[in-house]
Design a protein around this motif. Sequence first.
Motif, PDB file in Angstrom:
ATOM      1  N   LEU A 191      14.218   1.457  70.400  1.00 11.42           N
ATOM      2  CA  LEU A 191      15.010   1.985  69.291  1.00 11.42           C
ATOM      3  C   LEU A 191      15.392   3.436  69.549  1.00 11.42           C
ATOM      4  O   LEU A 191      14.636   4.200  70.143  1.00 11.42           O
ATOM      5  N   SER A 192      16.566   3.801  69.085  1.00 14.78           N
ATOM      6  CA  SER A 192      17.005   5.190  69.161  1.00 14.78           C
ATOM      7  C   SER A 192      16.336   5.981  68.043  1.00 14.78           C
ATOM      8  O   SER A 192      16.584   5.702  66.861  1.00 14.78           O
ATOM      9  N   PRO A 193      15.477   6.965  68.366  1.00 13.12           N
ATOM     10  CA  PRO A 193      14.830   7.742  67.311  1.00 13.12           C
ATOM     11  C   PRO A 193      15.825   8.429  66.393  1.00 13.12           C
ATOM     12  O   PRO A 193      15.649   8.452  65.170  1.00 13.12           O
ATOM     13  N   ARG A 194      16.870   8.981  66.950  1.00 17.03           N
ATOM     14  CA  ARG A 194      17.867   9.689  66.149  1.00 17.03           C
ATOM     15  C   ARG A 194      18.506   8.758  65.120  1.00 17.03           C
ATOM     16  O   ARG A 194      18.621   9.093  63.944  1.00 17.03           O
ATOM     17  N   ARG A 195      18.923   7.578  65.566  1.00 11.66           N
ATOM     18  CA  ARG A 195      19.575   6.640  64.652  1.00 11.66           C
ATOM     19  C   ARG A 195      18.583   6.080  63.641  1.00 11.66           C
ATOM     20  O   ARG A 195      18.897   5.974  62.449  1.00 11.66           O
ATOM     21  N   TYR A 196      17.393   5.725  64.104  1.00 13.10           N
ATOM     22  CA  TYR A 196      16.389   5.155  63.198  1.00 13.10           C
ATOM     23  C   TYR A 196      16.006   6.154  62.107  1.00 13.10           C
ATOM     24  O   TYR A 196      15.928   5.813  60.927  1.00 13.10           O
ATOM     25  N   LEU A 197      15.774   7.405  62.487  1.00 11.75           N
ATOM     26  CA  LEU A 197      15.362   8.413  61.515  1.00 11.75           C
ATOM     27  C   LEU A 197      16.507   8.770  60.571  1.00 11.75           C
ATOM     28  O   LEU A 197      16.279   9.043  59.391  1.00 11.75           O
ATOM     29  N   SER A 198      17.734   8.765  61.065  1.00 11.99           N
ATOM     30  CA  SER A 198      18.886   9.003  60.198  1.00 11.99           C
ATOM     31  C   SER A 198      19.000   7.903  59.149  1.00 11.99           C
ATOM     32  O   SER A 198      19.264   8.175  57.971  1.00 11.99           O
ATOM     33  N   ASP A 199      18.799   6.649  59.577  1.00 13.27           N
ATOM     34  CA  ASP A 199      18.824   5.528  58.629  1.00 13.27           C
ATOM     35  C   ASP A 199      17.670   5.630  57.634  1.00 13.27           C
ATOM     36  O   ASP A 199      17.828   5.323  56.447  1.00 13.27           O
ATOM     37  N   TYR A 200      16.511   6.065  58.111  1.00 13.23           N
ATOM     38  CA  TYR A 200      15.342   6.220  57.241  1.00 13.23           C
ATOM     39  C   TYR A 200      15.611   7.279  56.172  1.00 13.23           C
ATOM     40  O   TYR A 200      15.294   7.088  54.993  1.00 13.23           O
ATOM     41  N   LEU A 201      16.216   8.384  56.585  1.00 20.76           N
ATOM     42  CA  LEU A 201      16.536   9.434  55.623  1.00 20.76           C
ATOM     43  C   LEU A 201      17.529   8.935  54.585  1.00 20.76           C
ATOM     44  O   LEU A 201      17.403   9.237  53.394  1.00 20.76           O
ATOM     45  N   LEU A 202      18.500   8.155  55.029  1.00 21.50           N
ATOM     46  CA  LEU A 202      19.515   7.655  54.101  1.00 21.50           C
ATOM     47  C   LEU A 202      18.935   6.628  53.138  1.00 21.50           C
ATOM     48  O   LEU A 202      19.159   6.700  51.927  1.00 21.50           O
ATOM     49  N   SER A 203      18.148   5.684  53.667  1.00 21.78           N
ATOM     50  CA  SER A 203      17.661   4.585  52.839  1.00 21.78           C
ATOM     51  C   SER A 203      16.460   4.968  51.986  1.00 21.78           C
ATOM     52  O   SER A 203      16.412   4.652  50.787  1.00 21.78           O
ATOM     53  N   PHE A 204      15.505   5.665  52.571  1.00 19.86           N
ATOM     54  CA  PHE A 204      14.280   5.968  51.824  1.00 19.86           C
ATOM     55  C   PHE A 204      14.377   7.291  51.065  1.00 19.86           C
ATOM     56  O   PHE A 204      14.248   7.329  49.846  1.00 19.86           O
ATOM     57  N   VAL A 205      14.650   8.369  51.784  1.00 21.34           N
ATOM     58  CA  VAL A 205      14.601   9.685  51.149  1.00 21.34           C
ATOM     59  C   VAL A 205      15.734   9.862  50.148  1.00 21.34           C
ATOM     60  O   VAL A 205      15.518  10.271  49.004  1.00 21.34           O
ATOM     61  N   GLU A 206      16.965   9.534  50.564  1.00 20.87           N
ATOM     62  CA  GLU A 206      18.102   9.803  49.696  1.00 20.87           C
ATOM     63  C   GLU A 206      18.280   8.747  48.612  1.00 20.87           C
ATOM     64  O   GLU A 206      18.765   9.060  47.515  1.00 20.87           O
ATOM     65  N   LYS A 207      17.905   7.499  48.876  1.00 20.05           N
ATOM     66  CA  LYS A 207      18.081   6.450  47.872  1.00 20.05           C
ATOM     67  C   LYS A 207      16.806   6.214  47.078  1.00 20.05           C
ATOM     68  O   LYS A 207      16.756   6.409  45.862  1.00 20.05           O
ATOM     69  N   ASP A 208      15.743   5.802  47.756  1.00 15.35           N
ATOM     70  CA  ASP A 208      14.509   5.462  47.051  1.00 15.35           C
ATOM     71  C   ASP A 208      13.895   6.671  46.362  1.00 15.35           C
ATOM     72  O   ASP A 208      13.520   6.609  45.183  1.00 15.35           O
ATOM     73  N   VAL A 209      13.773   7.785  47.091  1.00 14.06           N
ATOM     74  CA  VAL A 209      13.108   8.959  46.542  1.00 14.06           C
ATOM     75  C   VAL A 209      14.015   9.709  45.574  1.00 14.06           C
ATOM     76  O   VAL A 209      13.669   9.946  44.419  1.00 14.06           O
ATOM     77  N   ALA A 210      15.193  10.089  46.036  1.00 18.71           N
ATOM     78  CA  ALA A 210      16.076  10.919  45.212  1.00 18.71           C
ATOM     79  C   ALA A 210      16.585  10.161  43.989  1.00 18.71           C
ATOM     80  O   ALA A 210      16.372  10.584  42.843  1.00 18.71           O
ATOM     81  N   ARG A 211      17.226   9.044  44.214  1.00 22.64           N
ATOM     82  CA  ARG A 211      17.788   8.306  43.081  1.00 22.64           C
ATOM     83  C   ARG A 211      16.684   7.699  42.214  1.00 22.64           C
ATOM     84  O   ARG A 211      16.820   7.622  40.994  1.00 22.64           O
ATOM     85  N   GLY A 212      15.579   7.304  42.843  1.00 22.71           N
ATOM     86  CA  GLY A 212      14.461   6.767  42.074  1.00 22.71           C
ATOM     87  C   GLY A 212      13.801   7.805  41.190  1.00 22.71           C
ATOM     88  O   GLY A 212      13.120   7.471  40.222  1.00 22.71           O
ATOM     89  N   SER A 213      13.997   9.082  41.515  1.00 22.13           N
ATOM     90  CA  SER A 213      13.448  10.172  40.713  1.00 22.13           C
ATOM     91  C   SER A 213      14.469  10.735  39.731  1.00 22.13           C
ATOM     92  O   SER A 213      14.200  11.733  39.059  1.00 22.13           O
ATOM     93  N   GLY A 214      15.625  10.104  39.675  1.00 27.77           N
ATOM     94  CA  GLY A 214      16.639  10.543  38.724  1.00 27.77           C
ATOM     95  C   GLY A 214      17.456  11.733  39.175  1.00 27.77           C
ATOM     96  O   GLY A 214      18.116  12.378  38.354  1.00 27.77           O
ATOM     97  N   ILE A 215      17.432  12.040  40.468  1.00 30.36           N
ATOM     98  CA  ILE A 215      18.220  13.167  40.971  1.00 30.36           C
ATOM     99  C   ILE A 215      19.687  12.742  41.068  1.00 30.36           C
ATOM    100  O   ILE A 215      20.019  11.749  41.713  1.00 30.36           O
ATOM    101  N   GLU A 216      20.556  13.493  40.421  1.00 30.25           N
ATOM    102  CA  GLU A 216      21.975  13.171  40.400  1.00 30.25           C
ATOM    103  C   GLU A 216      22.778  14.008  41.391  1.00 30.25           C
ATOM    104  O   GLU A 216      23.822  13.572  41.877  1.00 30.25           O
ATOM    105  N   LYS A 217      22.323  15.197  41.686  1.00 28.71           N
ATOM    106  CA  LYS A 217      23.046  16.086  42.606  1.00 28.71           C
ATOM    107  C   LYS A 217      22.626  15.784  44.043  1.00 28.71           C
ATOM    108  O   LYS A 217      21.920  16.565  44.690  1.00 28.71           O
ATOM    109  N   ILE A 218      23.066  14.629  44.551  1.00 26.01           N
ATOM    110  CA  ILE A 218      22.644  14.178  45.866  1.00 26.01           C
ATOM    111  C   ILE A 218      23.093  15.122  46.985  1.00 26.01           C
ATOM    112  O   ILE A 218      22.290  15.458  47.873  1.00 26.01           O
ATOM    113  N   PRO A 219      24.343  15.615  47.018  1.00 22.98           N
ATOM    114  CA  PRO A 219      24.725  16.553  48.090  1.00 22.98           C
ATOM    115  C   PRO A 219      23.852  17.814  48.106  1.00 22.98           C
ATOM    116  O   PRO A 219      23.455  18.292  49.181  1.00 22.98           O
ATOM    117  N   GLU A 220      23.563  18.366  46.921  1.00 22.78           N
ATOM    118  CA  GLU A 220      22.710  19.540  46.849  1.00 22.78           C
ATOM    119  C   GLU A 220      21.287  19.210  47.290  1.00 22.78           C
ATOM    120  O   GLU A 220      20.634  20.019  47.966  1.00 22.78           O
TER     121      GLU A 220
END
Length: 297
Positions: free
Chosen positions: A74-103
């Motif tokens: 697996l490509s670490p760069r691609r895998y970690l980018s996908d992880y950041l998008l799926s887990f951190v930005e979606k599960d964590v941010a949106r799951g915590s009610g954060i609306e200002k996603i770009p910020e």
Amino acid sequence: RRREGHRDPPRYYLTGSSRSDLDQRVKESLAGRAHLFTLHGLSMAEIRRADPKIKLPAILFRGALPQLYAQPELSPRRYLSDYLLSFVEKDVARGSGIEKIPEFQTVLRLSAAHTAQFLNFADIGAQSGVDQKTVAHWVEILSRNLILETVPVFATNLSKRVVKMKKLYFHDTGLSACLMGFQDPISLWNAPQLGALFESLVFSELSKTKDNFLLNWEIFTWRTKDQAEIDFVLRSGQRFALIEAKLAIHGAKPFELDREAKKVFSSSTLRVVVTAQGDTYRLGSETWSVPVDRLGT
């Protein structure tokens, strides 16, 4: 699940990657009826067992997520980018009610750039377009989900000249390196951020050892108003260990306590210099040199 023919109470194992989501969905506290375990990524010792030939630059670049070692193609760069998008930005941010996603993404990148540095919420807020209270709230959410951690300075009445800022560390150097924009281990190894990433790796190993072995450790840092620093202060009850992260083996030498530290810690307090590689050996009467992959063994 209850074993057939036994009257033992049933046992349930509940796992989840998003602490914010679990906190919202699990309404019962289960006080006195549940054991809580913190599950980290792979430790250095586990990574070495999986791939004895792997070098430190690759470990810093890949981080500690198990899938990158179970499937080394697996490509670490691609895998970690996908992880950041799926887990951190979606599960964590949106799951915590954060609306200002770009910020939020900007705060996340700036936090990665400040790993192993003392945290200034106002500076990060000014660069990301949100107030410092919002930054502090988002950092707390990321901390609860084991993305990063803020480590306090050890404070005591014996010294009034310690600062009260906290130091920020990413738990996974791969995520931090990905957010910094590194494309490969070679560019990371030659970057000025290398020392900060190695110090973050040492923090991660201390945290994993503490949680994996259920140790009653408390992890602090040390900094005086005169800017004298010790990377980590480890406390277990009334016992202390003072730890410095030194990437180069030739940088491993006994370190002296600053004037304020001498008021707080005895001259016989254990001191450890953590290096990138080598053997465990004594540097002085109170100082040991320990390679980073031996911290959790």
